[in-house]
Scaffold this motif. Structure first.
Motif, PDB file in Angstrom:
ATOM      1  N   LYS A   1       0.891  -1.144   0.132  1.00 22.76           N
ATOM      2  CA  LYS A   1       0.047  -0.063  -0.270  1.00 22.76           C
ATOM      3  C   LYS A   1       1.024   1.132  -0.084  1.00 22.76           C
ATOM      4  O   LYS A   1       0.691   2.304  -0.670  1.00 22.76           O
ATOM      5  CB  LYS A   1      -0.836  -0.014   1.296  1.00 22.76           C
ATOM      6  CG  LYS A   1      -2.096  -1.044   1.100  1.00 22.76           C
ATOM      7  CD  LYS A   1      -2.957  -0.891   2.367  1.00 22.76           C
ATOM      8  CE  LYS A   1      -3.546   0.476   2.459  1.00 22.76           C
ATOM      9  NZ  LYS A   1      -4.674   0.400   3.770  1.00 22.76           N
TER      10      LYS A   1
ATOM     11  N   GLN B   1      -8.525   1.365  -6.570  1.00 23.53           N
ATOM     12  CA  GLN B   1      -9.218   0.636  -5.371  1.00 23.53           C
ATOM     13  C   GLN B   1      -9.591  -0.652  -5.797  1.00 23.53           C
ATOM     14  O   GLN B   1      -9.553  -1.623  -4.956  1.00 23.53           O
ATOM     15  CB  GLN B   1     -10.660   1.449  -5.157  1.00 23.53           C
ATOM     16  CG  GLN B   1     -10.376   3.015  -4.596  1.00 23.53           C
ATOM     17  CD  GLN B   1     -11.840   3.587  -4.034  1.00 23.53           C
ATOM     18  OE1 GLN B   1     -12.801   3.259  -4.804  1.00 23.53           O
ATOM     19  NE2 GLN B   1     -11.669   4.413  -3.048  1.00 23.53           N
TER      20      GLN B   1
ATOM     21  N   GLN C   1     -12.335  -1.313   5.671  1.00 23.45           N
ATOM     22  CA  GLN C   1     -11.766  -0.216   6.368  1.00 23.45           C
ATOM     23  C   GLN C   1     -10.236  -0.480   6.224  1.00 23.45           C
ATOM     24  O   GLN C   1      -9.400   0.587   6.009  1.00 23.45           O
ATOM     25  CB  GLN C   1     -11.936  -0.435   8.021  1.00 23.45           C
ATOM     26  CG  GLN C   1     -11.212   0.566   8.924  1.00 23.45           C
ATOM     27  CD  GLN C   1     -11.801   0.452  10.270  1.00 23.45           C
ATOM     28  OE1 GLN C   1     -11.357  -0.259  10.885  1.00 23.45           O
ATOM     29  NE2 GLN C   1     -12.364   1.430  10.682  1.00 23.45           N
TER      30      GLN C   1
ATOM     31  N   GLY D   1      -9.451   0.804   2.655  1.00 22.38           N
ATOM     32  CA  GLY D   1     -10.125   2.151   2.496  1.00 22.38           C
ATOM     33  C   GLY D   1     -10.876   2.330   1.261  1.00 22.38           C
ATOM     34  O   GLY D   1     -10.866   3.267   0.589  1.00 22.38           O
TER      35      GLY D   1
ATOM     36  N   ASN E   1      -9.472   3.992  14.633  1.00 22.73           N
ATOM     37  CA  ASN E   1      -9.922   3.332  13.537  1.00 22.73           C
ATOM     38  C   ASN E   1     -10.537   3.994  12.403  1.00 22.73           C
ATOM     39  O   ASN E   1     -10.226   4.196  11.319  1.00 22.73           O
ATOM     40  CB  ASN E   1     -10.618   1.871  13.611  1.00 22.73           C
ATOM     41  CG  ASN E   1      -9.780   0.918  14.184  1.00 22.73           C
ATOM     42  OD1 ASN E   1      -8.465   0.928  14.276  1.00 22.73           O
ATOM     43  ND2 ASN E   1     -10.427  -0.098  14.864  1.00 22.73           N
TER      44      ASN E   1
ATOM     45  N   ASN F   1      -8.004   6.473  11.227  1.00 26.73           N
ATOM     46  CA  ASN F   1      -7.359   6.019  10.385  1.00 26.73           C
ATOM     47  C   ASN F   1      -7.784   5.728   9.071  1.00 26.73           C
ATOM     48  O   ASN F   1      -7.161   5.663   8.096  1.00 26.73           O
ATOM     49  CB  ASN F   1      -6.572   4.528  10.951  1.00 26.73           C
ATOM     50  CG  ASN F   1      -5.877   3.805   9.868  1.00 26.73           C
ATOM     51  OD1 ASN F   1      -4.577   4.314   9.854  1.00 26.73           O
ATOM     52  ND2 ASN F   1      -5.961   2.815   9.597  1.00 26.73           N
ATOM     53  N   ALA F   2      -9.187   5.481   8.911  1.00 28.37           N
ATOM     54  CA  ALA F   2      -9.884   5.148   7.509  1.00 28.37           C
ATOM     55  C   ALA F   2      -9.755   6.572   6.843  1.00 28.37           C
ATOM     56  O   ALA F   2      -9.668   6.371   5.672  1.00 28.37           O
ATOM     57  CB  ALA F   2     -11.110   4.647   8.012  1.00 28.37           C
ATOM     58  N   GLN F   3     -10.321   7.688   7.497  1.00 23.83           N
ATOM     59  CA  GLN F   3     -10.165   8.897   6.675  1.00 23.83           C
ATOM     60  C   GLN F   3      -8.836   9.144   6.333  1.00 23.83           C
ATOM     61  O   GLN F   3      -8.632   9.834   5.211  1.00 23.83           O
ATOM     62  CB  GLN F   3     -10.707  10.012   8.081  1.00 23.83           C
ATOM     63  CG  GLN F   3     -12.117   9.754   8.371  1.00 23.83           C
ATOM     64  CD  GLN F   3     -12.587  10.796   9.187  1.00 23.83           C
ATOM     65  OE1 GLN F   3     -11.667  11.328  10.295  1.00 23.83           O
ATOM     66  NE2 GLN F   3     -13.554  11.321   9.190  1.00 23.83           N
TER      67      GLN F   3
ATOM     68  N   GLN G   1      -6.673   7.235   5.578  1.00 25.21           N
ATOM     69  CA  GLN G   1      -5.947   6.280   4.553  1.00 25.21           C
ATOM     70  C   GLN G   1      -6.594   6.665   3.328  1.00 25.21           C
ATOM     71  O   GLN G   1      -6.173   6.688   2.134  1.00 25.21           O
ATOM     72  CB  GLN G   1      -6.445   4.951   4.771  1.00 25.21           C
ATOM     73  CG  GLN G   1      -5.958   3.879   3.876  1.00 25.21           C
ATOM     74  CD  GLN G   1      -4.606   3.738   3.633  1.00 25.21           C
ATOM     75  OE1 GLN G   1      -3.833   3.621   4.580  1.00 25.21           O
ATOM     76  NE2 GLN G   1      -3.825   4.018   2.448  1.00 25.21           N
ATOM     77  N   GLN G   2      -8.031   7.288   3.386  1.00 30.08           N
ATOM     78  CA  GLN G   2      -8.648   7.647   2.139  1.00 30.08           C
ATOM     79  C   GLN G   2      -7.985   8.898   1.599  1.00 30.08           C
ATOM     80  O   GLN G   2      -7.774   9.034   0.231  1.00 30.08           O
ATOM     81  CB  GLN G   2     -10.102   8.007   2.392  1.00 30.08           C
ATOM     82  CG  GLN G   2     -10.966   6.759   2.750  1.00 30.08           C
ATOM     83  CD  GLN G   2     -12.605   7.245   3.002  1.00 30.08           C
ATOM     84  OE1 GLN G   2     -12.797   8.456   3.206  1.00 30.08           O
ATOM     85  NE2 GLN G   2     -13.483   6.076   2.849  1.00 30.08           N
ATOM     86  N   ARG G   3      -7.364   9.679   2.461  1.00 33.60           N
ATOM     87  CA  ARG G   3      -6.773  11.099   1.991  1.00 33.60           C
ATOM     88  C   ARG G   3      -5.459  10.462   1.072  1.00 33.60           C
ATOM     89  O   ARG G   3      -4.729  11.148   0.096  1.00 33.60           O
ATOM     90  CB  ARG G   3      -6.500  11.931   3.184  1.00 33.60           C
ATOM     91  CG  ARG G   3      -5.872  13.222   2.951  1.00 33.60           C
ATOM     92  CD  ARG G   3      -6.294  13.990   1.798  1.00 33.60           C
ATOM     93  NE  ARG G   3      -5.604  15.147   1.381  1.00 33.60           N
ATOM     94  CZ  ARG G   3      -5.555  15.800   0.430  1.00 33.60           C
ATOM     95  NH1 ARG G   3      -6.128  15.343  -0.693  1.00 33.60           N
ATOM     96  NH2 ARG G   3      -4.830  16.851   0.214  1.00 33.60           N
TER      97      ARG G   3
ATOM     98  N   ASN H   1      -4.829   7.539  -0.188  1.00 31.47           N
ATOM     99  CA  ASN H   1      -4.947   7.150  -1.215  1.00 31.47           C
ATOM    100  C   ASN H   1      -5.229   8.124  -2.323  1.00 31.47           C
ATOM    101  O   ASN H   1      -4.862   8.229  -3.617  1.00 31.47           O
ATOM    102  CB  ASN H   1      -6.390   6.371  -1.539  1.00 31.47           C
ATOM    103  CG  ASN H   1      -6.073   4.833  -0.437  1.00 31.47           C
ATOM    104  OD1 ASN H   1      -5.025   4.351  -0.398  1.00 31.47           O
ATOM    105  ND2 ASN H   1      -7.131   4.429  -0.245  1.00 31.47           N
TER     106      ASN H   1
END
Length: 285
Positions: free
Chosen positions: A83, A90, A126, A129, A245, A248-250, A252-254, A256
């Motif tokens: 990653k 995606q 999650q 992402g 968590n 972290n998901a937010q 990770q999306q950023r 990406n």
């Protein structure tokens, strides 16, 4: 002493291969300065650094090696490494994540609350992402699609919605379907202008599989609820983990999004460099 010939670990092979031009650039770099970062081995196979190993092998050069720390989960390790280092879509990331966490060492299929518990669709979403629907499509492709269809998704030639629809077909028809439009039922599921990665798809698990998954998740939730009720400190820690968590998901999306922007910038730079090289050759002529 001749270096041993290594094979690629299945966890590493879950991710798409490096683009031809990027591999050539890596090979040129290794020819000039050698392999700077050691590859990581697990069970004698290359878990991380397959392209470095392959480039060095083609050049007949030595490649430093190191073993994976026994305390490290190889699935978490390989996902984190890939990653961070590769520009994947995606769809590719969802497919790789489902394949990575479906892998069990030496055929170990344990599934308990605290030891190697199978991850839910929401947890996989999650980690990757992506939207849970994307993971559902990835699971359908992993379970029913032929290797040709899976490889097409890994290369980025086919999106998950179409691949999941193709996976419903008899295996003998799937390869030919790759070059045809998506089945009508699948096309109707995607509204004009909508992102295909976020659309629901009816090619996921069947009713029996969904019931089994729901029962397993309910059992996990019940066991966790009992633990939280009996330990205030654990309940506080669980709430903090949930918050982290989500954060972290937010992030990770950023990340990406930034990686995609960087990828586009690199492509533009390469295109401009090629134009500059051609202009210089024209002037020299």
């Amino acid at each position: 002493m001749t270096a041993p010939i290594r094979s690629q670990h299945p966890l590493s092979a879950a991710f798409p291969a490096m683009a031809v031009e990027d591999f050539q650039a890596l090979k040129d770099s290794i020819a000039n300065i050698g392999v700077l970062n050691a590859i990581t081995l697990l069970d004698g196979m290359v878990l991380d650094g397959w392209h470095r190993y392959s480039a060095a092998a083609e050049l007949g050069m030595a490649c430093p090696e190191m073993g994976l720390d026994p305390a490290t989960d190889p699935r978490d390790f390989v996902l984190a490494q890939n990653k961070a280092r590769r520009h994947v879509t995606q769809a590719q990331l969802a497919l790789a994540t489902t394949a990575v966490y479906d892998w069990r060492p030496h055929g170990d299929q344990r599934s308990t609350l605290n030891v190697d518990r199978a991850k839910t669709t929401a947890e996989l979403a999650q980690i990757a992402g992506v939207h849970p629907n994307t993971i559902t499509q990835a699971k359908a492709v992993q379970k029913r699609a032929t290797p040709e269809v899976i490889e097409a998704v890994k290369r980025g030639d086919v999106g998950l919605p179409k691949a999941a629809a193709i996976a419903k077909l008899p295996q003998g028809q799937q390869a030919a379907a790759l070059t045809n439009p998506a089945p009508k039922a699948q096309a109707e599921a995607i509204e004009p202008g909508a992102s295909e990665e976020l659309q629901p798809d009816d090619s996921g698990p069947d009713a029996e599989e969904l019931a089994a998954l729901a029962a397993a998740e309910a059992a996990d939730r019940e066991a966790m609820a009992k633990l939280l009720e009996s330990d205030d400190a654990l309940a506080t820690a669980h709430a903090e983990i949930t918050r982290l968590n989500h954060l972290n998901a937010q992030l990770q999306q950023r990340l990406n999004g930034l990686m995609n922007e960087k990828n586009e910038a690199v492509k533009q730079c390469k295109a401009l460099q090629r134009q500059l090289d051609r202009a210089r050759k024209g002037q020299a002529a």
